[in-house]
Design an enzyme around this catalytic site. Structure first.
Site, PDB file in Angstrom:
ATOM      1  N   ALA A 185      14.107 -33.795 -34.630  1.00 29.50           N
ATOM      2  CA  ALA A 185      12.682 -33.997 -34.911  1.00 29.50           C
ATOM      3  C   ALA A 185      11.860 -32.935 -34.203  1.00 29.50           C
ATOM      4  O   ALA A 185      12.206 -32.499 -33.114  1.00 29.50           O
ATOM      5  CB  ALA A 185      12.235 -35.373 -34.450  1.00 29.50           C
ATOM      6  N   ASP A 186      10.798 -32.558 -34.865  1.00 29.54           N
ATOM      7  CA  ASP A 186       9.812 -31.685 -34.219  1.00 29.54           C
ATOM      8  C   ASP A 186       8.652 -32.506 -33.684  1.00 29.54           C
ATOM      9  O   ASP A 186       7.986 -32.114 -32.729  1.00 29.54           O
ATOM     10  CB  ASP A 186       9.323 -30.622 -35.199  1.00 29.54           C
ATOM     11  CG  ASP A 186      10.430 -29.601 -35.415  1.00 29.54           C
ATOM     12  OD1 ASP A 186      11.320 -29.870 -36.246  1.00 29.54           O
ATOM     13  OD2 ASP A 186      10.439 -28.591 -34.688  1.00 29.54           O
ATOM     14  N   ARG A 187       8.413 -33.636 -34.331  1.00 31.77           N
ATOM     15  CA  ARG A 187       7.363 -34.533 -33.854  1.00 31.77           C
ATOM     16  C   ARG A 187       7.590 -35.915 -34.461  1.00 31.77           C
ATOM     17  O   ARG A 187       7.669 -36.060 -35.676  1.00 31.77           O
ATOM     18  CB  ARG A 187       5.991 -33.997 -34.289  1.00 31.77           C
ATOM     19  CG  ARG A 187       4.805 -34.714 -33.695  1.00 31.77           C
ATOM     20  CD  ARG A 187       3.485 -34.114 -34.201  1.00 31.77           C
ATOM     21  NE  ARG A 187       3.226 -32.778 -33.735  1.00 31.77           N
ATOM     22  CZ  ARG A 187       2.252 -32.422 -32.891  1.00 31.77           C
ATOM     23  NH1 ARG A 187       1.449 -33.335 -32.387  1.00 31.77           N
ATOM     24  NH2 ARG A 187       2.075 -31.153 -32.572  1.00 31.77           N
ATOM     25  N   ALA A 197       8.270 -35.582 -38.373  1.00 29.99           N
ATOM     26  CA  ALA A 197       8.283 -34.219 -38.935  1.00 29.99           C
ATOM     27  C   ALA A 197       9.543 -33.520 -38.472  1.00 29.99           C
ATOM     28  O   ALA A 197       9.869 -33.522 -37.277  1.00 29.99           O
ATOM     29  CB  ALA A 197       7.061 -33.436 -38.460  1.00 29.99           C
TER      30      ALA A 197
END
Ligand code: MRU
Length: 383
Positions: free
Chosen positions: A249-251, A259
């Site tokens: 995950a990036d966020r 995201a």
């Protein structure tokens, strides 16, 4: 020997140039925050945790070269210098929250020290460097926990199987973190406990993090693995070759919407359709409790030319199942019709309803009876 994307000792930061992998392993020196900014922007280093750590350490390294001149600064003066550099680094890539989280944390530590009676420019720099260096150490330990929690949960949840096969997307391994990896950490843990049958990795167009980086890590570790193009995921699920999808995950926002590298969302839909577990693996530094819904995540748009070109060494010959490569000549070729329009969002958002578990270093976050994640409770172990 395990792969090291980031080599750091105080005053010296070297990063593995991920644009050259898998063909060449070349480390580049990062001496200043400007070097750090461009390494992140140009994807010499990438992956949410690695971006944050390289940004923080690039400034730590720059500050070390200022040591001889620190008598020219007050504690407030060096605080100002650090804050400006952190704000600049924070603009390099927008989607991964780890970077802005690291910036906020380091700014708070520096402000606290600068406000302390008797603090000096020297002591403020010490606090900054200590904080940045702790991030490097903590990330590896966190990833090992993510790997173990995730592997244990999958084996417990996928009924009737002592060994499983997984599919992953993009690169979430040693190259995207300080070491071990998140989703790839789960694969490593399954493999080391002899509970992995096979790992599949997607090519991950347009930047090919899967074929260039994840495949490289899997081969390096001797993990049984197969590369597929992004468009083959549905087919291998239909063939029942995969028991779970594990991604990074990036966020991850407050409601669990996540995201991650573009293409993650379509894998989550496919997993739901085929009744396959879909797991997000990320350190708590990737959780953004200030954003309520995925629709509010800023998705980075990247240059059009990334989609229409592909780079690599010239293939001299096909020898059995190997390609004889001319490593001295890296070529970039255009794969698209000139003039075609291009859309290149670097990430997409997977809605929480498609995610079965969010694994962090604290444990495995699951949904309640109403289908809601409680990520604010992740300070306690939910496993
Ligand atoms: O554009 P990238 O290569 O930085 O994107 C990386 C990803 O999307 C990863 O899956 C994510 O950062 C998790 S890395 C542990």
């Amino acid at each position: 020997m395990s792969l090291e994307a980031i080599k750091y000792t105080r005053g010296e930061l070297r990063i593995l140039d991920q644009l050259k992998l898998p063909h060449e392993s070349i480390y580049v020196d990062i001496k200043t925050s400007k070097d750090g900014y461009y390494a992140i922007l140009n994807m010499v280093v990438r992956g949410a945790p690695a971006i944050a750590i390289v940004a923080a350490l690039s400034l730590a390294t720059e500050l070390e070269t200022l040591r001889g001149k620190l008598s020219e600064y007050t504690a407030r003066g060096i605080q100002d210098y650090i804050e400006k550099a952190l704000d600049y680094l924070n603009t390099s890539r927008p989607t991964a929250v780890n970077l802005s989280g690291a910036v906020t944390k380091l700014k708070a530590a520096v402000a606290k020290e600068a406000a302390r009676e008797g603090s000096t420019a020297q002591s403020v720099v010490d606090v900054y460097q200590g904080g940045a260096e702790d991030m490097l150490d903590a990330d590896v330990a966190d990833n090992r926990n993510i790997g173990n929690f995730g592997a244990e949960w999958l084996l417990k949840t996928i009924a009737g199987k002592e060994k499983i096969s997984v599919l992953t997307h993009c690169n979430t391994g040693s190259l995207a973190t300080a070491g071990y990896g998140t989703a790839l950490g789960i694969i490593r843990s399954l493999w080391s406990s002899r509970s992995l049958v096979h790992a599949f990795c997607t090519e991950t167009r347009p930047y090919n993090q899967g074929s260039r980086l994840t495949a490289y890590e899997l081969v390096h570790e001797g993990i049984p693995a197969t590369l597929i193009t992004d468009s083959m995921a549905a087919a291998i699920m239909q063939m029942k070759k995969v028991d779970a999808v594990v991604v990074g995950a990036d966020r991850v926002v407050a409601n669990g919407d996540t995201a991650n590298k573009v293409g993650t969302y379509q894998l989550a839909i496919l997993a739901k359709y085929h009744g396959i577990k879909f797991v997000v693996a990320a350190p708590t530094t990737s959780i953004d409790m200030k954003t309520a819904h995925g629709k509010d995540i800023h998705i980075e748009q990247r240059a059009w030319h990334e989609v229409v070109k592909i780079s690599g060494p010239r293939v001299d010959e096909i020898v059995g199942d190997r390609l004889a490569l001319d490593l001295k000549h890296i070529h970039t070729v255009n794969t698209a019709a000139p003039g075609i329009g291009v859309f290149n969002p670097s990430f997409d958002v997977t809605p929480a309803e498609l995610i079965d578990a969010i694994v962090t270093e604290k444990g495995v976050g699951l949904k309640d009876a109403e289908g809601k994640f409680h990520l604010d409770a992740l300070t306690t172990i939910l496993n």
